[in-house]
Design a protein around this motif. Structure first.
Motif, short mmCIF file in Angstrom:
data_model
loop_
_atom_site.label_atom_id
_atom_site.label_comp_id
_atom_site.label_asym_id
_atom_site.label_seq_id
_atom_site.Cartn_x
_atom_site.Cartn_y
_atom_site.Cartn_z
N ALA A 196 49.25 42.85 31.20
CA ALA A 196 48.64 41.51 31.29
C ALA A 196 48.63 40.94 32.71
N PRO A 197 48.07 41.66 33.68
CA PRO A 197 48.00 41.08 35.03
C PRO A 197 46.98 39.95 35.11
N ASP A 198 47.26 38.99 35.96
CA ASP A 198 46.28 37.94 36.27
C ASP A 198 45.43 38.33 37.46
N LEU A 199 45.97 39.21 38.31
CA LEU A 199 45.27 39.67 39.52
C LEU A 199 45.56 41.14 39.72
N VAL A 200 44.52 41.92 39.97
CA VAL A 200 44.67 43.35 40.28
C VAL A 200 44.30 43.57 41.74
N ILE A 201 45.19 44.19 42.48
CA ILE A 201 44.90 44.60 43.86
C ILE A 201 44.32 46.01 43.80
N VAL A 202 43.10 46.15 44.29
CA VAL A 202 42.46 47.48 44.35
C VAL A 202 42.62 47.98 45.78
N ALA A 203 43.60 48.86 45.96
CA ALA A 203 43.87 49.46 47.27
C ALA A 203 43.65 50.96 47.21
N SER A 204 42.85 51.39 46.27
CA SER A 204 42.51 52.80 46.10
C SER A 204 41.47 53.22 47.12
N PRO A 205 41.16 54.51 47.25
CA PRO A 205 40.11 54.94 48.18
C PRO A 205 38.78 54.23 47.89
N PRO A 206 37.97 53.99 48.93
CA PRO A 206 36.73 53.22 48.75
C PRO A 206 35.79 53.75 47.67
N ALA A 207 35.81 55.06 47.45
CA ALA A 207 34.91 55.63 46.45
C ALA A 207 35.20 55.11 45.04
N PHE A 208 36.41 54.57 44.81
CA PHE A 208 36.78 54.08 43.49
C PHE A 208 36.67 52.56 43.36
N HIS A 209 36.31 51.86 44.44
CA HIS A 209 36.32 50.41 44.41
C HIS A 209 35.39 49.83 43.35
N GLN A 229 36.66 50.45 39.69
CA GLN A 229 37.88 49.74 39.30
C GLN A 229 37.68 48.22 39.31
N VAL A 230 36.93 47.71 40.28
CA VAL A 230 36.64 46.28 40.29
C VAL A 230 35.86 45.90 39.04
N MET A 231 34.87 46.69 38.69
CA MET A 231 34.06 46.38 37.52
C MET A 231 34.88 46.43 36.23
N GLU A 232 35.79 47.39 36.13
CA GLU A 232 36.62 47.47 34.92
C GLU A 232 37.54 46.27 34.83
N ALA A 233 38.15 45.87 35.94
CA ALA A 233 39.04 44.71 35.92
C ALA A 233 38.27 43.45 35.52
N LEU A 234 37.10 43.26 36.10
CA LEU A 234 36.30 42.07 35.75
C LEU A 234 35.91 42.09 34.28
N GLY A 235 35.57 43.28 33.79
CA GLY A 235 35.21 43.41 32.37
C GLY A 235 36.36 43.04 31.45
N ARG A 236 37.59 43.15 31.96
CA ARG A 236 38.78 42.78 31.19
C ARG A 236 39.22 41.35 31.50
N LYS A 237 38.35 40.60 32.18
CA LYS A 237 38.61 39.19 32.50
C LYS A 237 39.82 39.03 33.44
N VAL A 238 39.95 39.96 34.39
CA VAL A 238 41.06 39.90 35.35
C VAL A 238 40.48 39.75 36.75
N ALA A 239 41.04 38.84 37.53
CA ALA A 239 40.61 38.64 38.92
C ALA A 239 41.03 39.83 39.77
N VAL A 240 40.35 39.99 40.93
CA VAL A 240 40.57 41.16 41.78
C VAL A 240 40.75 40.75 43.23
N HIS A 241 41.70 41.40 43.90
CA HIS A 241 41.78 41.39 45.36
C HIS A 241 41.51 42.83 45.79
N CYS A 242 40.39 43.05 46.49
CA CYS A 242 39.96 44.42 46.82
C CYS A 242 40.04 44.66 48.32
#
Length: 347
Positions: free
Chosen positions: A69-82, A85-98
């Motif tokens: 149940a995160p409120d914010l997901v930090i996406v620090a993965s390689p750029p090819a996955f941004h 992963q950002v789209m999946e987090a948003l689809g789960r109603k979670v904010a993102v710091h990329c």
């Protein structure tokens, strides 16, 4: 949120996470600002090492971090996955710091923008240099016309490559890890943040089928000519040199605390050490030293946490689009860099 404290998860336990996000998360935990709950990396040893000694859980998949149940997901993965992963987090109603580069192209950036709007969740961009006091001071000085009309900006960044990568895949063509996408994102973002949209842009690099080691960008903002050189094999002092009709600024990138400022009617320039300004009994006075790079990194992440409630000054997704478009334009107008030592080398 548990007890009003935002719950934060992280994806990607590579070098940028180990060197910067790990200490920033620890500081914010110690200050009671966040609860760090989960981390993921496909390298099981890396993620277990990252959470060692912490209360966060090591996850075996990106999807598994949402079980916490995160409120914010930090996406620090390689750029090819941004994008994925950002789209999946948003689809789960979670904010993102990329981390930058936010997206590999404008199509991906627009898809993120649409998803953020559709799911009513913010995406914040990891543009650390906007949080450096020296970079903010340069913006203020330019905005106040302290140098007069700008005539030129010369930038060199890089040097022999020493980033602690884990695999040669880092240099795969299209990985988003070339010097343009890496350091170039910072350069272009600062230039646009300071000066607006360029009128012209040209680009060249030394790629011969793979990832380049050197690239050069030429831009024009009105009457100001800008030259950017980024290298992964050539040592020179890293420096931003801004010249105007009245004076100049010299800044070493990533120096959060200092810059050099001179005026042409003076014999010498003055070194400026940046400090926070406070007031006592209505009288301005210097406070503690301004943030260095690591404290600015903590501030950046804290601003994204504050952004969950609509506060703070995190860099919003909309503010990170321009450098993505400029990088895409660089690829479109790309020319081969002249390499005289290769002339006549082929039979």
């Amino acid at each position: 949120m548990s007890g009003g404290i935002p719950r934060v998860a992280l994806s990607g336990c590579g070098a940028v996470a180990r060197l910067y996000y790990a200490p920033a998360l620890r500081v914010l935990e110690e200050r009671g600002v966040i609860a760090f709950v989960a981390a993921f990396d496909p390298n099981e040893a890396a993620v277990r090492a990252f959470v060692s000694g912490r209360t966060a859980v090591a996850c075996s998949s990106f999807a598994a971090i949402f079980d916490h149940a995160p409120d914010l997901v930090i996406v620090a993965s390689p750029p090819a996955f941004h994008r994925e992963q950002v789209m999946e987090a948003l689809g789960r109603k979670v904010a993102v710091h990329c981390e930058k580069p936010l997206a590999p192209d404008m199509d991906s950036a627009r898809a993120m923008t649409s998803a953020a709007e559709a799911h009513d969740r913010p995406v914040f961009a990891g543009m650390i240099r906007r949080h450096l006091p020296a970079a903010r001071m340069i913006r203020d000085l330019l905005g106040a016309g302290a140098l007069g009309p700008l005539t030129s900006i010369d930038i060199f960044e890089g040097g022999p490559f020493d980033w602690p990568i884990e695999s040669p895949r880092y240099f795969t063509a299209g990985s988003g890890n070339g010097p343009l996408e890496d350091i170039g994102t910072h350069c272009l973002d600062l230039l646009c943040w300071w000066m607006g949209t360029p009128d012209e842009i040209a680009y060249e690099d030394d790629a011969m089928g793979g990832t380049p080691a050197n690239c050069a960008i030429a831009l024009r903002f009105g009457d100001c000519a800008v030259r950017v050189r980024i290298s992964r094999d050539w040592y020179r002092p890293n420096r931003y040199a801004l010249r105007g009709a009245k004076g100049w600024i010299s800044w070493e990138p990533n120096d959060g605390l200092g810059l050099q400022l001179g005026y042409f009617h003076e014999d010498t320039g003055a070194r400026i050490a940046l400090r926070q300004c406070t007031e006592q009994a209505g009288v301005p006075r210097l406070g503690r030293p301004a943030d260095d790079f690591m404290e600015a990194f903590v501030t950046q992440l804290h601003q994204s946490v504050l952004g969950l409630s609509g506060a703070g000054n995190a860099v919003a997704l909309s503010e990170a689009l321009e450098p993505i478009g400029l990088i895409e334009e660089c690829r479109r107008v790309r020319r081969a860099m002249v390499q005289p030592w290769l002339e006549g080398a082929r039979p």
